[in-house]
Design a protein around this motif. Structure first.
Motif, mmCIF file in Angstrom:
data_model
loop_
_atom_site.group_PDB
_atom_site.id
_atom_site.type_symbol
_atom_site.label_atom_id
_atom_site.label_comp_id
_atom_site.label_asym_id
_atom_site.label_seq_id
_atom_site.Cartn_x
_atom_site.Cartn_y
_atom_site.Cartn_z
ATOM 1 N N VAL A 34 0.837 -1.206 0.000
ATOM 2 C CA VAL A 34 0.000 0.000 0.000
ATOM 3 C C VAL A 34 0.871 1.254 0.000
ATOM 4 O O VAL A 34 0.614 2.198 -0.751
ATOM 5 C CB VAL A 34 -0.983 -0.013 1.201
ATOM 6 C CG1 VAL A 34 -1.633 1.346 1.407
ATOM 7 C CG2 VAL A 34 -2.046 -1.086 0.997
ATOM 8 N N LEU A 35 1.910 1.260 0.817
ATOM 9 C CA LEU A 35 2.785 2.433 0.896
ATOM 10 C C LEU A 35 3.529 2.673 -0.414
ATOM 11 O O LEU A 35 3.634 3.817 -0.866
ATOM 12 C CB LEU A 35 3.772 2.273 2.055
ATOM 13 C CG LEU A 35 3.146 2.404 3.446
ATOM 14 C CD1 LEU A 35 4.122 1.933 4.516
ATOM 15 C CD2 LEU A 35 2.694 3.831 3.712
ATOM 16 N N ILE A 36 4.040 1.607 -1.026
ATOM 17 C CA ILE A 36 4.751 1.772 -2.303
ATOM 18 C C ILE A 36 3.780 2.212 -3.392
ATOM 19 O O ILE A 36 4.139 2.999 -4.273
ATOM 20 C CB ILE A 36 5.486 0.481 -2.721
ATOM 21 C CG1 ILE A 36 6.586 0.148 -1.715
ATOM 22 C CG2 ILE A 36 6.088 0.615 -4.127
ATOM 23 C CD1 ILE A 36 7.225 -1.218 -1.942
ATOM 24 N N ASN A 37 2.549 1.749 -3.323
ATOM 25 C CA ASN A 37 1.559 2.162 -4.318
ATOM 26 C C ASN A 37 1.270 3.660 -4.219
ATOM 27 O O ASN A 37 1.043 4.311 -5.238
ATOM 28 C CB ASN A 37 0.268 1.365 -4.144
ATOM 29 C CG ASN A 37 -0.719 1.617 -5.251
ATOM 30 O OD1 ASN A 37 -0.411 1.443 -6.428
ATOM 31 N ND2 ASN A 37 -1.918 2.050 -4.889
ATOM 32 N N ARG A 38 1.312 4.199 -3.013
ATOM 33 C CA ARG A 38 1.063 5.635 -2.833
ATOM 34 C C ARG A 38 2.164 6.468 -3.482
ATOM 35 O O ARG A 38 1.899 7.496 -4.088
ATOM 36 C CB ARG A 38 0.969 5.985 -1.350
ATOM 37 C CG ARG A 38 -0.288 5.473 -0.716
ATOM 38 C CD ARG A 38 -0.366 5.848 0.738
ATOM 39 N NE ARG A 38 -1.533 5.228 1.345
ATOM 40 C CZ ARG A 38 -1.679 5.062 2.644
ATOM 41 N NH1 ARG A 38 -0.738 5.484 3.483
ATOM 42 N NH2 ARG A 38 -2.765 4.485 3.119
ATOM 43 N N GLN B 216 10.323 3.569 8.134
ATOM 44 C CA GLN B 216 9.811 4.675 8.938
ATOM 45 C C GLN B 216 8.298 4.812 8.796
ATOM 46 O O GLN B 216 7.577 5.005 9.778
ATOM 47 C CB GLN B 216 10.492 5.995 8.525
ATOM 48 C CG GLN B 216 11.972 6.045 8.807
ATOM 49 C CD GLN B 216 12.271 5.924 10.290
ATOM 50 O OE1 GLN B 216 11.603 6.502 11.119
ATOM 51 N NE2 GLN B 216 13.282 5.146 10.623
ATOM 52 N N ALA B 217 7.794 4.696 7.573
ATOM 53 C CA ALA B 217 6.355 4.836 7.330
ATOM 54 C C ALA B 217 5.563 3.725 8.016
ATOM 55 O O ALA B 217 4.525 3.978 8.632
ATOM 56 C CB ALA B 217 6.075 4.846 5.826
ATOM 57 N N VAL C 3 7.899 -2.492 13.772
ATOM 58 C CA VAL C 3 8.476 -3.538 12.931
ATOM 59 C C VAL C 3 9.991 -3.363 12.887
ATOM 60 O O VAL C 3 10.489 -2.238 12.837
ATOM 61 C CB VAL C 3 7.866 -3.497 11.501
ATOM 62 C CG1 VAL C 3 8.165 -2.191 10.807
ATOM 63 C CG2 VAL C 3 8.343 -4.647 10.660
ATOM 64 N N ALA C 4 10.696 -4.470 12.929
ATOM 65 C CA ALA C 4 12.156 -4.429 12.820
ATOM 66 C C ALA C 4 12.530 -4.151 11.367
ATOM 67 O O ALA C 4 11.990 -4.769 10.444
ATOM 68 C CB ALA C 4 12.746 -5.761 13.263
ATOM 69 N N GLU C 5 13.441 -3.202 11.180
ATOM 70 C CA GLU C 5 13.866 -2.849 9.822
ATOM 71 C C GLU C 5 14.389 -4.079 9.084
ATOM 72 O O GLU C 5 14.206 -4.220 7.887
ATOM 73 C CB GLU C 5 14.934 -1.762 9.905
ATOM 74 C CG GLU C 5 15.212 -1.086 8.592
ATOM 75 C CD GLU C 5 16.226 0.039 8.740
ATOM 76 O OE1 GLU C 5 17.022 0.206 7.803
ATOM 77 O OE2 GLU C 5 16.209 0.732 9.772
ATOM 78 N N GLY C 6 15.030 -4.993 9.818
ATOM 79 C CA GLY C 6 15.574 -6.207 9.219
ATOM 80 C C GLY C 6 14.528 -7.123 8.616
ATOM 81 O O GLY C 6 14.829 -7.944 7.764
ATOM 82 N N ALA C 7 13.289 -6.993 9.050
ATOM 83 C CA ALA C 7 12.211 -7.819 8.511
ATOM 84 C C ALA C 7 11.761 -7.313 7.146
ATOM 85 O O ALA C 7 11.177 -8.050 6.354
ATOM 86 C CB ALA C 7 11.023 -7.829 9.474
ATOM 87 N N LEU C 8 12.051 -6.055 6.881
ATOM 88 C CA LEU C 8 11.548 -5.423 5.671
ATOM 89 C C LEU C 8 12.317 -5.830 4.418
ATOM 90 O O LEU C 8 11.718 -6.089 3.372
ATOM 91 C CB LEU C 8 11.630 -3.909 5.867
ATOM 92 C CG LEU C 8 10.866 -3.035 4.908
ATOM 93 C CD1 LEU C 8 9.375 -3.330 4.993
ATOM 94 C CD2 LEU C 8 11.130 -1.580 5.235
ATOM 95 N N TYR C 9 13.641 -5.888 4.514
ATOM 96 C CA TYR C 9 14.446 -6.113 3.310
ATOM 97 C C TYR C 9 14.251 -7.491 2.675
ATOM 98 O O TYR C 9 14.157 -7.581 1.441
ATOM 99 C CB TYR C 9 15.917 -5.796 3.597
ATOM 100 C CG TYR C 9 16.096 -4.311 3.797
ATOM 101 C CD1 TYR C 9 16.105 -3.434 2.720
ATOM 102 C CD2 TYR C 9 16.190 -3.770 5.077
ATOM 103 C CE1 TYR C 9 16.230 -2.065 2.900
ATOM 104 C CE2 TYR C 9 16.316 -2.394 5.271
ATOM 105 C CZ TYR C 9 16.326 -1.554 4.174
ATOM 106 O OH TYR C 9 16.439 -0.198 4.357
#
Length: 106
Positions: free
Chosen positions: A18-22, A32-33, A40-46
């Protein structure tokens, strides 16, 4: 066991899509968003971002930054937009059904 950890794992992909679509975003910006709404841990995102790229839901491009090296931005593909729309529809139905179940008999 912290139940909210399981909820977060299940919804992180939807939030990121959703955030990338915006707007196109880079990894730290996404972290950050998301963190403004759920911890959420930043490490989970990548790993999630890599998977979205590998599955064809996102593409990446580099953009110069005035604050250091170029940043890798993520953009949804047409397939990614369709996937996100399907996930949003499923999420809304899921939340509605769970809310109905919780509120039954109250």
């Amino acid at each position: 066991m912290d139940v909210s950890v399981q909820f977060k794992k299940g919804v992180l992909e939807l939030c990121v899509l959703v955030l990338i679509n915006r707007k196109d975003q880079y990894g730290y910006e996404l972290a950050q968003a998301v963190s403004r709404h759920i911890e959420v841990a930043e490490g989970a995102l990548y790993p999630l971002l890599r998977r979205l790229v590998n599955e064809g839901y996102c593409t990446t491009y580099l953009q110069e930054s005035s604050e250091g090296p170029p940043r890798k931005y993520y953009r949804l593909t047409d397939s990614g937009v369709n996937y996100m729309e399907a996930m949003v529809k499923e999420w809304k139905a899921f939340v509605s059904n769970v809310t109905n179940l919780i509120e039954e008999g109250n």
